[in-house]
Design a protein around this motif. Structure first.
Motif, PDB file in Angstrom:
ATOM      1  N   CYS A  99      12.520  39.613  62.279  1.00 49.12           N
ATOM      2  CA  CYS A  99      13.043  38.917  63.459  1.00 49.12           C
ATOM      3  C   CYS A  99      12.502  37.492  63.529  1.00 49.12           C
ATOM      4  O   CYS A  99      13.256  36.547  63.796  1.00 49.12           O
ATOM      5  CB  CYS A  99      12.680  39.693  64.720  1.00 49.12           C
ATOM      6  SG  CYS A  99      13.300  38.944  66.238  1.00 49.12           S
ATOM      7  N   ILE A 100      11.204  37.331  63.289  1.00 48.17           N
ATOM      8  CA  ILE A 100      10.618  35.992  63.324  1.00 48.17           C
ATOM      9  C   ILE A 100      11.198  35.114  62.218  1.00 48.17           C
ATOM     10  O   ILE A 100      11.482  33.926  62.428  1.00 48.17           O
ATOM     11  CB  ILE A 100       9.088  36.092  63.196  1.00 48.17           C
ATOM     12  CG1 ILE A 100       8.517  36.797  64.427  1.00 48.17           C
ATOM     13  CG2 ILE A 100       8.469  34.711  63.033  1.00 48.17           C
ATOM     14  CD1 ILE A 100       7.032  37.044  64.348  1.00 48.17           C
ATOM     15  N   ALA A 101      11.396  35.687  61.028  1.00 43.12           N
ATOM     16  CA  ALA A 101      12.009  34.919  59.941  1.00 43.12           C
ATOM     17  C   ALA A 101      13.430  34.511  60.303  1.00 43.12           C
ATOM     18  O   ALA A 101      13.865  33.395  60.000  1.00 43.12           O
ATOM     19  CB  ALA A 101      11.995  35.738  58.656  1.00 43.12           C
ATOM     20  N   GLY A 102      14.183  35.413  60.969  1.00 46.43           N
ATOM     21  CA  GLY A 102      15.518  35.053  61.419  1.00 46.43           C
ATOM     22  C   GLY A 102      15.491  33.931  62.444  1.00 46.43           C
ATOM     23  O   GLY A 102      16.352  33.040  62.428  1.00 46.43           O
ATOM     24  N   VAL A 118      19.895  38.409  61.610  1.00 52.77           N
ATOM     25  CA  VAL A 118      20.981  37.611  62.170  1.00 52.77           C
ATOM     26  C   VAL A 118      20.789  37.446  63.678  1.00 52.77           C
ATOM     27  O   VAL A 118      21.026  36.367  64.238  1.00 52.77           O
ATOM     28  CB  VAL A 118      22.340  38.262  61.851  1.00 52.77           C
ATOM     29  CG1 VAL A 118      23.461  37.542  62.586  1.00 52.77           C
ATOM     30  CG2 VAL A 118      22.588  38.243  60.349  1.00 52.77           C
ATOM     31  N   LEU A 119      20.358  38.499  64.357  1.00 50.76           N
ATOM     32  CA  LEU A 119      20.122  38.416  65.793  1.00 50.76           C
ATOM     33  C   LEU A 119      19.042  37.386  66.102  1.00 50.76           C
ATOM     34  O   LEU A 119      19.168  36.612  67.068  1.00 50.76           O
ATOM     35  CB  LEU A 119      19.711  39.790  66.325  1.00 50.76           C
ATOM     36  CG  LEU A 119      19.601  39.931  67.851  1.00 50.76           C
ATOM     37  CD1 LEU A 119      20.931  39.672  68.510  1.00 50.76           C
ATOM     38  CD2 LEU A 119      19.085  41.323  68.217  1.00 50.76           C
ATOM     39  N   GLY A 120      17.980  37.348  65.286  1.00 49.37           N
ATOM     40  CA  GLY A 120      16.956  36.332  65.485  1.00 49.37           C
ATOM     41  C   GLY A 120      17.487  34.932  65.267  1.00 49.37           C
ATOM     42  O   GLY A 120      17.142  34.008  66.020  1.00 49.37           O
ATOM     43  N   ALA A 121      18.350  34.745  64.270  1.00 46.55           N
ATOM     44  CA  ALA A 121      18.917  33.420  64.015  1.00 46.55           C
ATOM     45  C   ALA A 121      19.824  32.979  65.150  1.00 46.55           C
ATOM     46  O   ALA A 121      19.791  31.815  65.577  1.00 46.55           O
ATOM     47  CB  ALA A 121      19.681  33.446  62.690  1.00 46.55           C
ATOM     48  N   VAL A 122      20.640  33.884  65.686  1.00 50.52           N
ATOM     49  CA  VAL A 122      21.531  33.543  66.804  1.00 50.52           C
ATOM     50  C   VAL A 122      20.708  33.208  68.048  1.00 50.52           C
ATOM     51  O   VAL A 122      20.992  32.239  68.767  1.00 50.52           O
ATOM     52  CB  VAL A 122      22.506  34.701  67.083  1.00 50.52           C
ATOM     53  CG1 VAL A 122      23.314  34.429  68.340  1.00 50.52           C
ATOM     54  CG2 VAL A 122      23.428  34.902  65.890  1.00 50.52           C
TER      55      VAL A 122
END
Length: 452
Positions: free
Chosen positions: A110-113, A60-64
């Motif tokens: 993280c990269i996927a997010g 979620v952090l990566g998506a944000v």
């Protein structure tokens, strides 16, 4: 008064940043969370320090971060890297070890997010599912790698070099006088046949020897003549009982595997030609299946007591010599097929197909498909040549069986092979109507062959 422009500037700046579309952003964050929880569930089951919640937060952090901009995405990725450093330091202090696999999984999450935050769906999902599979299959992959021999590793690397390094460097189309040589077509045949053999070997390695019947089928995918010869040689030592019954079914399954392999090669390289030859291939497969299952009530198909299990193992999955042999046979059949068809018509090509089928039916079938794709053969002629090559492969195996001292065994195999060949010939007579049907009903396939 000086404060008024400042307020206006702030208001204008605030108006530049648009509101996020709620449903779209919610979908992105939900996908990131689901993917993070997927890989976190696997880590939680293995009782790792970073588990379900940690991976969910990282995704979620990566998506944000990606939604805020590239700069924030880089910051989130760096923070995740610092988190992996802290995790490894903590684990080294408490357990005297490292969590390199979990750390790599956290970075991938993280990269996927980040990809989810940018609006990608299938790519991050495929990455996370594959990563979770790698983690879940740890024991299987570890056992497979430990049991991997140096020769098997060299074979895998050689196959990768042939497919990834050499194939793209070969010239496209025909070269040489009269356009007789097609480097890429020959190499594609090598890769295709070798790939089938490699998959066969992997299956053999994974499931072990489960009887002569499986040995016959898997061996027939690679080389039916070698398989039939090996099975027939065992009957010379123990010519009755379970061994004879197992060899009987193994030989027939090797023949069926050869027919199936040739049909698949033809379907991949020339779909329209494969449709025209469906009657013959289906008839040969049906006859093989009938004789295999007609003996189900016979003795158990098992390896005889006291036999060495290593006798059932096949060769290495791939070798440079086998690759060069298949490629050379394909080129020779292609060149001779073009010349004979040009100067002697279809009858000359049929003779080449029969001779090629006795040497390597897979190469002969691939050559027929290649000639049809280049417009140098009609659809009917290519299908007939492929069927004749398969029939020649069936016939060439019969001498290996005739040397067996068990006359009942020889007669049973001979009868089965004669019926299989007769069904193939009967299906061959249907080749012309099927080819006509392809031309009329499936023009998109027939257009692939301008010579038809």
């Amino acid at each position: 008064m000086s404060s008024i422009p400042t307020i206006a500037a702030v208001t204008a700046t605030a108006q530049v940043v648009p509101d996020w579309p709620y449903l779209e952003m919610l979908t992105r964050f939900a996908l990131a969370l689901a993917l993070g929880l997927l890989i976190g569930l696997e880590r939680e089951r293995r009782k790792k320090e970073a588990g379900l919640r940690t991976f969910g937060f990282i995704a979620v952090l990566g998506a944000v971060g990606a939604s805020l901009g590239d700069t924030y995405a880089y910051i989130v990725l760096c923070l995740t890297g610092l988190l992996t450093v802290f995790l490894n330091l903590q684990d080294m202090r408490t357990h005297e070890g490292t969590e390199l696999t979990t750390s790599a999984a956290m970075l991938v999450t993280c990269i996927a997010g980040i990809l989810c935050g940018k609006g990608h769906t299938l790519t991050p999902a495929a990455i996370m599912v594959s990563s979770t599979a790698l983690l879940a299959w740890k024991d299987i992959l570890q056992g497979f790698s430990i049991g991997l021999t140096e020769g098997e590793l060299r074979s895998a690397l050689l196959l990768a070099i042939l497919a990834i390094v050499i194939y793209p460097a070969l010239p496209i189309g025909s070269i040489g006088p009269m356009g007789l040589i097609q480097p890429r077509a020959a190499w594609a045949t090598v890769i295709l046949i070798a790939g089938i053999g490699f998959v066969n070997y992997v299956l053999w390695k994974a499931f072990g020897t489960r009887g002569v019947a499986i040995a016959g089928f898997l061996g027939g995918l690679v080389n039916s003549s070698v398989t039939v010869n090996e099975l027939a040689s065992r009957i010379g030592v123990q010519a009755a009982g379970a061994v004879a019954a197992a060899a009987y079914r193994g030989i027939l399954l090797a023949t069926a595997a050869m027919v199936m392999r040739n049909a698949v090669i033809l379907a991949l390289l020339a779909p329209a030609v494969a449709v025209a030859g469906t009657g013959a291939f289906a008839g040969m497969l049906a006859a093989s299946a009938f004789f295999v299952f007609a003996r189900r009530r016979g003795p158990a198909l098992q390896t005889p007591p006291g036999a060495d299990p290593q006798d059932n193992q096949i060769m290495l999955p791939f070798s440079l010599w086998s690759a060069l042999k298949y490629g050379l046979v394909f080129l020779l059949l292609h060149i001779v097929g073009v010349l004979t068809q040009k100067y002697f018509g279809n009858a000359g090509f049929y003779l080449v197909s029969v001779l090629g089928g006795a040497v390597s039916s897979a190469s002969a079938v691939a050559a027929a498909a290649s000639l049809a794709a280049d417009g140098k053969l009609t659809l009917e002629a290519a299908a007939t040549g492929a069927i004749l090559a398969s029939l020649a492969s069936v016939a060439i195996n019969l001498p290996f069986v005739l040397r067996v001292p068990n006359r009942r065994f020889v007669m049973s195999i001979a009868l089965a092979m004669v019926v299989i060949a007769a069904c193939g010939l009967g299906g061959l007579l249907l080749g012309a109507p099927l080819a006509q049907l392809v031309t009329e009903q499936l023009p998109q396939l027939s257009q692939l062959y301008p010579g038809h």
